[in-house]
Design a protein around this motif. Structure first.
Motif, PDB file in Angstrom:
ATOM      1  N   GLU A   1      -2.417  30.981 -17.201  1.00  0.00           N
ATOM      2  CA  GLU A   1      -2.076  31.199 -18.603  1.00  0.00           C
ATOM      3  C   GLU A   1      -1.091  32.344 -18.792  1.00  0.00           C
ATOM      4  OE1 GLU A   1      -5.833  31.776 -20.577  1.00  0.00           O
ATOM      5  OE2 GLU A   1      -6.132  33.761 -19.709  1.00  0.00           O
ATOM      6  N   SER A   2      -0.981  33.217 -17.797  1.00  0.00           N
ATOM      7  CA  SER A   2      -0.094  34.372 -17.883  1.00  0.00           C
ATOM      8  C   SER A   2       1.302  34.111 -17.325  1.00  0.00           C
ATOM      9  CB  SER A   2      -0.698  35.557 -17.117  1.00  0.00           C
ATOM     10  OG  SER A   2      -1.963  35.870 -17.613  1.00  0.00           O
ATOM     11  N   ALA A   3       1.516  32.965 -16.690  1.00  0.00           N
ATOM     12  CA  ALA A   3       2.754  32.689 -15.953  1.00  0.00           C
ATOM     13  C   ALA A   3       4.015  32.876 -16.798  1.00  0.00           C
ATOM     14  CB  ALA A   3       2.707  31.282 -15.367  1.00  0.00           C
ATOM     15  N   GLU A   4       4.039  32.335 -17.998  1.00  0.00           N
ATOM     16  CA  GLU A   4       5.243  32.433 -18.841  1.00  0.00           C
ATOM     17  C   GLU A   4       5.524  33.885 -19.239  1.00  0.00           C
ATOM     18  OE1 GLU A   4       6.655  31.098 -23.291  1.00  0.00           O
ATOM     19  OE2 GLU A   4       5.349  29.722 -22.188  1.00  0.00           O
ATOM     20  N   THR A   5       4.484  34.628 -19.613  1.00  0.00           N
ATOM     21  CA  THR A   5       4.640  36.032 -19.995  1.00  0.00           C
ATOM     22  C   THR A   5       5.117  36.849 -18.811  1.00  0.00           C
ATOM     23  OG1 THR A   5       2.853  35.740 -21.602  1.00  0.00           O
ATOM     24  CG2 THR A   5       3.482  38.004 -21.072  1.00  0.00           C
ATOM     25  N   VAL A   6       4.537  36.613 -17.631  1.00  0.00           N
ATOM     26  CA  VAL A   6       4.930  37.324 -16.407  1.00  0.00           C
ATOM     27  C   VAL A   6       6.396  37.044 -16.089  1.00  0.00           C
ATOM     28  CG1 VAL A   6       4.582  37.417 -13.901  1.00  0.00           C
ATOM     29  CG2 VAL A   6       2.609  37.448 -15.446  1.00  0.00           C
ATOM     30  N   GLU A   7       6.816  35.800 -16.237  1.00  0.00           N
ATOM     31  CA  GLU A   7       8.203  35.416 -15.955  1.00  0.00           C
ATOM     32  C   GLU A   7       9.192  36.178 -16.845  1.00  0.00           C
ATOM     33  OE1 GLU A   7      10.960  31.417 -16.318  1.00  0.00           O
ATOM     34  OE2 GLU A   7       8.819  31.171 -15.890  1.00  0.00           O
ATOM     35  N   ARG A   8       8.834  36.371 -18.106  1.00  0.00           N
ATOM     36  CA  ARG A   8       9.733  37.089 -19.022  1.00  0.00           C
ATOM     37  C   ARG A   8       9.766  38.585 -18.724  1.00  0.00           C
ATOM     38  NH1 ARG A   8       9.153  35.648 -25.033  1.00  0.00           N
ATOM     39  NH2 ARG A   8      11.053  36.884 -25.081  1.00  0.00           N
ATOM     40  N   LEU A   9       8.625  39.149 -18.285  1.00  0.00           N
ATOM     41  CA  LEU A   9       8.537  40.594 -18.065  1.00  0.00           C
ATOM     42  C   LEU A   9       9.061  41.038 -16.693  1.00  0.00           C
ATOM     43  CD1 LEU A   9       4.982  41.124 -19.574  1.00  0.00           C
ATOM     44  CD2 LEU A   9       7.088  42.160 -20.445  1.00  0.00           C
ATOM     45  N   SER A  10       8.917  40.218 -15.684  1.00  0.00           N
ATOM     46  CA  SER A  10       9.223  40.608 -14.299  1.00  0.00           C
ATOM     47  C   SER A  10      10.627  41.163 -14.061  1.00  0.00           C
ATOM     48  CB  SER A  10       8.961  39.437 -13.351  1.00  0.00           C
ATOM     49  OG  SER A  10       7.574  39.220 -13.255  1.00  0.00           O
ATOM     50  N   PRO A  11      11.667  40.661 -14.704  1.00  0.00           N
ATOM     51  CA  PRO A  11      12.993  41.226 -14.415  1.00  0.00           C
ATOM     52  C   PRO A  11      13.178  42.679 -14.870  1.00  0.00           C
ATOM     53  CG  PRO A  11      13.194  39.035 -15.392  1.00  0.00           C
ATOM     54  CD  PRO A  11      11.760  39.444 -15.514  1.00  0.00           C
ATOM     55  N   VAL A  12      12.374  43.139 -15.829  1.00  0.00           N
ATOM     56  CA  VAL A  12      12.625  44.474 -16.394  1.00  0.00           C
ATOM     57  C   VAL A  12      11.497  45.474 -16.187  1.00  0.00           C
ATOM     58  CG1 VAL A  12      14.232  43.598 -18.130  1.00  0.00           C
ATOM     59  CG2 VAL A  12      11.790  43.786 -18.684  1.00  0.00           C
ATOM     60  N   THR A  13      10.350  45.019 -15.667  1.00  0.00           N
ATOM     61  CA  THR A  13       9.208  45.909 -15.528  1.00  0.00           C
ATOM     62  C   THR A  13       8.315  45.488 -14.368  1.00  0.00           C
ATOM     63  OG1 THR A  13       7.365  46.931 -16.725  1.00  0.00           O
ATOM     64  CG2 THR A  13       7.788  44.637 -17.200  1.00  0.00           C
ATOM     65  N   THR A  14       7.532  46.416 -13.883  1.00  0.00           N
ATOM     66  CA  THR A  14       6.492  46.111 -12.909  1.00  0.00           C
ATOM     67  C   THR A  14       5.365  45.405 -13.662  1.00  0.00           C
ATOM     68  OG1 THR A  14       7.061  48.119 -11.700  1.00  0.00           O
ATOM     69  CG2 THR A  14       4.911  47.149 -11.248  1.00  0.00           C
ATOM     70  N   VAL A  15       4.848  44.306 -13.114  1.00  0.00           N
ATOM     71  CA  VAL A  15       3.861  43.502 -13.834  1.00  0.00           C
ATOM     72  C   VAL A  15       2.576  43.366 -13.014  1.00  0.00           C
ATOM     73  CG1 VAL A  15       3.383  41.272 -14.933  1.00  0.00           C
ATOM     74  CG2 VAL A  15       5.705  42.178 -14.929  1.00  0.00           C
ATOM     75  N   VAL A  16       1.458  43.557 -13.704  1.00  0.00           N
ATOM     76  CA  VAL A  16       0.130  43.336 -13.122  1.00  0.00           C
ATOM     77  C   VAL A  16      -0.605  42.345 -14.011  1.00  0.00           C
ATOM     78  CG1 VAL A  16      -2.107  44.402 -12.604  1.00  0.00           C
ATOM     79  CG2 VAL A  16       0.005  45.650 -12.120  1.00  0.00           C
ATOM     80  N   VAL A  17      -1.267  41.375 -13.397  1.00  0.00           N
ATOM     81  CA  VAL A  17      -2.132  40.454 -14.137  1.00  0.00           C
ATOM     82  C   VAL A  17      -3.565  40.850 -13.815  1.00  0.00           C
ATOM     83  CG1 VAL A  17      -2.882  38.056 -14.410  1.00  0.00           C
ATOM     84  CG2 VAL A  17      -0.457  38.571 -14.074  1.00  0.00           C
ATOM     85  N   GLU A  18      -4.363  41.073 -14.858  1.00  0.00           N
ATOM     86  CA  GLU A  18      -5.771  41.395 -14.641  1.00  0.00           C
ATOM     87  C   GLU A  18      -6.628  40.686 -15.673  1.00  0.00           C
ATOM     88  OE1 GLU A  18      -6.273  45.671 -14.699  1.00  0.00           O
ATOM     89  OE2 GLU A  18      -6.452  45.713 -16.860  1.00  0.00           O
ATOM     90  N   SER A  19      -7.910  40.586 -15.381  1.00  0.00           N
ATOM     91  CA  SER A  19      -8.835  39.926 -16.298  1.00  0.00           C
ATOM     92  C   SER A  19      -9.225  40.883 -17.422  1.00  0.00           C
ATOM     93  CB  SER A  19     -10.075  39.437 -15.546  1.00  0.00           C
ATOM     94  OG  SER A  19     -10.725  40.537 -14.930  1.00  0.00           O
ATOM     95  N   GLU A  20      -9.846  40.328 -18.454  1.00  0.00           N
ATOM     96  CA  GLU A  20     -10.299  41.116 -19.609  1.00  0.00           C
ATOM     97  C   GLU A  20     -11.198  42.258 -19.137  1.00  0.00           C
ATOM     98  OE1 GLU A  20     -10.526  42.120 -23.556  1.00  0.00           O
ATOM     99  OE2 GLU A  20      -9.559  40.258 -22.947  1.00  0.00           O
ATOM    100  N   GLY A  21     -10.935  43.467 -19.618  1.00  0.00           N
ATOM    101  CA  GLY A  21     -11.736  44.636 -19.254  1.00  0.00           C
ATOM    102  C   GLY A  21     -11.448  45.160 -17.867  1.00  0.00           C
ATOM    103  N   GLY A  22     -10.261  44.865 -17.340  1.00  0.00           N
ATOM    104  CA  GLY A  22      -9.884  45.282 -15.994  1.00  0.00           C
ATOM    105  C   GLY A  22      -9.704  46.785 -15.858  1.00  0.00           C
ATOM    106  N   PRO A  23      -9.458  47.260 -14.632  1.00  0.00           N
ATOM    107  CA  PRO A  23      -9.392  48.697 -14.372  1.00  0.00           C
ATOM    108  C   PRO A  23      -8.249  49.425 -15.084  1.00  0.00           C
ATOM    109  CG  PRO A  23      -8.826  47.434 -12.397  1.00  0.00           C
ATOM    110  CD  PRO A  23      -9.318  46.467 -13.413  1.00  0.00           C
TER     111      PRO A  23
END
Length: 194
Positions: free
Chosen positions: A129-151
């Motif tokens: 579900e995060s793939a599209e958002t990650v694709e837009r952010l990756s060229p300009v920022t470091t991206v981490v995908v985590e679950s709800e309430g992650g560290p």
């Protein structure tokens, strides 16, 4: 005559019932208006109760907790590795305000001095579900995908989405659900260091 009296009593009872129902509907609409305004602002309810508008992360001046995570590129990331004045954004793919502010965040991150490694975007959700958002952010920022309430969310005290945080020296310099508030603070800090 008896029919007229009975009709008047019936009309009176129906009017009283209508008035009672109207008062209940109005009270419920007021409750919904408050809840809707909170949701649109990115605020949530938590164990602290209803959060004030803009309070979706640690308040200004708060120390940021330690965290370590792995980016979508497989690299390790910590707060200390993000430079002197990192910009951090939290997004959820199912959040309408996140989608509305994503383009502005990407545009600002691309123009912000310091390079991609001074910006961190956390996308909360599954990889699919995060793939599209990650694709837009990756060229300009470091991206981490985590679950709800992650560290990382815990380290920044994130309770709503989107959340934007500007950090200096391990402290929150600015946090808000509206990107422009953090951009204004970032510009002020940048001009103060010149």
């Amino acid at each position: 005559m008896a029919y007229l009296v009975a009709l008047m009593v019936l009309i009176g009872l129906l009017s009283a019932l209508n008035l009672l129902l109207s008062v209940g509907v109005i009270r419920r609409l007021r409750e919904h208006s408050v809840e809707l305004a909170t949701l649109r602002s990115g605020g949530t309810t938590s164990d602290r109760g209803l959060l004030p508008l803009g309070d979706v992360a640690l308040p200004d001046g708060s120390p940021i907790g330690e965290f370590a995570a792995v980016t979508v590129d497989g690299e390790s990331v910590t707060l200390g590795g993000l430079g002197d004045r990192p910009l951090v954004g939290f997004f959820s793919p199912s959040c309408t305000p996140c989608k509305e502010q994503l383009s502005a965040f990407v545009e600002f991150a691309a123009s912000r001095p310091g390079g991609r490694d001074t910006r961190l975007a956390i996308v909360v959700g599954t990889s699919e579900e995060s793939a599209e958002t990650v694709e837009r952010l990756s060229p300009v920022t470091t991206v981490v995908v985590e679950s709800e309430g992650g560290p990382i969310q815990k380290a920044f005290g994130v309770t709503g989405f989107p959340a934007f945080i500007l950090s200096t020296d391990g402290l929150v310099a600015a946090s808000h659900y509206q990107l422009h508030a953090v951009i204004d603070r970032d510009a002020a800090l940048l001009s103060a260091t010149r």
